[in-house]
Structures are given as structure tokens and as C-alpha cells.
Design a protein around this motif. Structure first.
Motif, PDB file in Angstrom:
ATOM      1  N   PHE A  81       0.821  -1.205   0.000  1.00  0.00           N
ATOM      2  CA  PHE A  81       0.000   0.000   0.000  1.00  0.00           C
ATOM      3  C   PHE A  81       0.861   1.264   0.000  1.00  0.00           C
ATOM      4  N   CYS A  82       2.021   1.235   0.653  1.00  0.00           N
ATOM      5  CA  CYS A  82       2.938   2.384   0.565  1.00  0.00           C
ATOM      6  C   CYS A  82       3.398   2.562  -0.874  1.00  0.00           C
ATOM      7  N   LYS A  83       3.670   1.450  -1.541  1.00  0.00           N
ATOM      8  CA  LYS A  83       4.109   1.520  -2.939  1.00  0.00           C
ATOM      9  C   LYS A  83       2.996   2.073  -3.823  1.00  0.00           C
ATOM     10  N   ILE A  84       1.759   1.702  -3.557  1.00  0.00           N
ATOM     11  CA  ILE A  84       0.628   2.267  -4.305  1.00  0.00           C
ATOM     12  C   ILE A  84       0.512   3.758  -4.005  1.00  0.00           C
ATOM     13  N   ALA A  85       0.593   4.130  -2.723  1.00  0.00           N
ATOM     14  CA  ALA A  85       0.466   5.538  -2.332  1.00  0.00           C
ATOM     15  C   ALA A  85       1.541   6.412  -2.968  1.00  0.00           C
ATOM     16  N   HIS A  86       2.729   5.845  -3.160  1.00  0.00           N
ATOM     17  CA  HIS A  86       3.840   6.614  -3.733  1.00  0.00           C
ATOM     18  C   HIS A  86       3.965   6.437  -5.244  1.00  0.00           C
ATOM     19  N   GLY A  87       2.997   5.761  -5.861  1.00  0.00           N
ATOM     20  CA  GLY A  87       2.992   5.610  -7.310  1.00  0.00           C
ATOM     21  C   GLY A  87       3.990   4.610  -7.854  1.00  0.00           C
ATOM     22  N   ILE A 106      -9.038   6.641  -7.401  1.00  0.00           N
ATOM     23  CA  ILE A 106     -10.225   7.465  -7.640  1.00  0.00           C
ATOM     24  C   ILE A 106     -10.163   8.771  -6.851  1.00  0.00           C
ATOM     25  N   HIS A 107      -9.234   8.872  -5.897  1.00  0.00           N
ATOM     26  CA  HIS A 107      -9.052  10.103  -5.123  1.00  0.00           C
ATOM     27  C   HIS A 107      -7.633  10.108  -4.584  1.00  0.00           C
ATOM     28  N   GLU A 108      -7.042  11.287  -4.583  1.00  0.00           N
ATOM     29  CA  GLU A 108      -5.741  11.452  -3.939  1.00  0.00           C
ATOM     30  C   GLU A 108      -5.608  12.892  -3.487  1.00  0.00           C
ATOM     31  N   ASP A 109      -5.133  13.057  -2.259  1.00  0.00           N
ATOM     32  CA  ASP A 109      -4.744  14.368  -1.768  1.00  0.00           C
ATOM     33  C   ASP A 109      -3.406  14.203  -1.067  1.00  0.00           C
ATOM     34  N   GLU A 110      -2.959  15.193  -0.332  1.00  0.00           N
ATOM     35  CA  GLU A 110      -1.628  15.124   0.273  1.00  0.00           C
ATOM     36  C   GLU A 110      -1.506  14.057   1.369  1.00  0.00           C
TER      37      GLU A 110
END
Length: 144
Positions: free
Chosen positions: A8-14, A21-25
Motif C-alpha cells: 500500500f505504501c508503494k501504491i500511495a507513492h505511485g 479514484i481520489h488522492e490528496d496530500e
């Protein structure tokens, strides 16, 4: 598990592709690959935290404030969405399998959509005194 090993960290960091479907800081919401029902979405904090026990108030505010927005989008993206389950599993006994906090939003289309939760009613096993003791023990932990 470290952040470098966390899917999930890898997903969060691209680093791993996902259907965001949503991303913010602070938060990412993306489609779960299992798609228990169409639109099944995971909401995760970008910060690596194991589960709800590791949240402070600031992180909780950042993560939980996006849930209604995503929930409304899931309700509205198809006319046949009849309801929504919001599920957060914490530790293996509660079915947590990825140890980066995540919240499942599962659109429901009918009671025959092959998704279900089961729990038993044990109300007859607890007296009012039992419930008072449980309540006071929890309140003591809260400092109330």
C-alpha cells in the motif's frame, strides 16, 4: 513490515499502478483488485500506519473526512447501488491481511450480491450489571 516492503505504501507513492479514484496530500482511495462488488474501494493514509490503533487524532481527521465524499460518489456512480458497507479490519483475528491501515467501501446492489457479514446476538448472555462493568472499564481507559 517496513514502508519499503508495504504494497500500500508503494501504491500511495505511485511505485505500483492502481486505479486511484481520489488522492490528496494525506490520503489515497483506489479500487480494490478483488472487487467484491463493482466499485469496491480502499481508502488508505499515505503515512504508513499498521492499523487504527496507530492513528492519532490528526491522522484520523485526514483519513475519515474523505469517507463521506467517496461514499456519495460510490452511491451515485451506478443507479443500482442500494447501500454501502464501510469496513475496517484491525489485526489478523479481525481479518486484517495487509498491515497498512485501510478502509473498505463496498457498494451493495442487493442482498444476493455474494457479500455478507455474520455476527450472533448474545444479548441474553449479558445482564445490565455486566454491561455497566464493561462500560465503566472502557470509560476508564478513555480517562472519562
Amino acid at each position: 513490515m517496513s514502508e519499503t516492503d508495504c504494497i500500500f505504501c508503494k501504491i500511495a507513492h505511485g511505485e505500483i499502478p492502481s486505479k486511484k479514484i481520489h488522492e490528496d496530500e494525506n490520503v489515497v482511495a483506489f479500487l480494490d483488485l478483488s472487487q467484491v462488488t463493482p466499485g469496491h474501494t480502499l481508502i488508505i493514509p499515505k503515512a504508513h500506519v499498521r492499523n487504527i490503533y496507530d492513528y492519532d487524532e490528526a491522522l484520523a481527521e485526514k483519513v475519515f473526512r474523505v469517507i463521506p465524499k467517496i461514499a456519495r460518489a460510490l452511491r451515485n456512480f451506478r443507479p443500482d447501488v442500494a447501500g454501502l458497507n464501510i469496513i475496517n479490519n484491525n489485526e489478523p483475528v479481525a481479518y486484517q491481511s495487509v498491515f497498512h491501515s485501510h478502509i473498505h467501501l463496498i457498494p451493495r446492489y442487493s442482498d444476493a450480491d455474494e457479500f455478507g457479514l455474520k455476527w450472533s446476538n448474545h444479548a441474553d448472555q449479558y445482564t445490565d450489571d455486566d454491561l455497566e462493568k464493561i462500560m465503566h472499564a472502557i470509560q476508564k481507559e478513555l480517562g472519562e
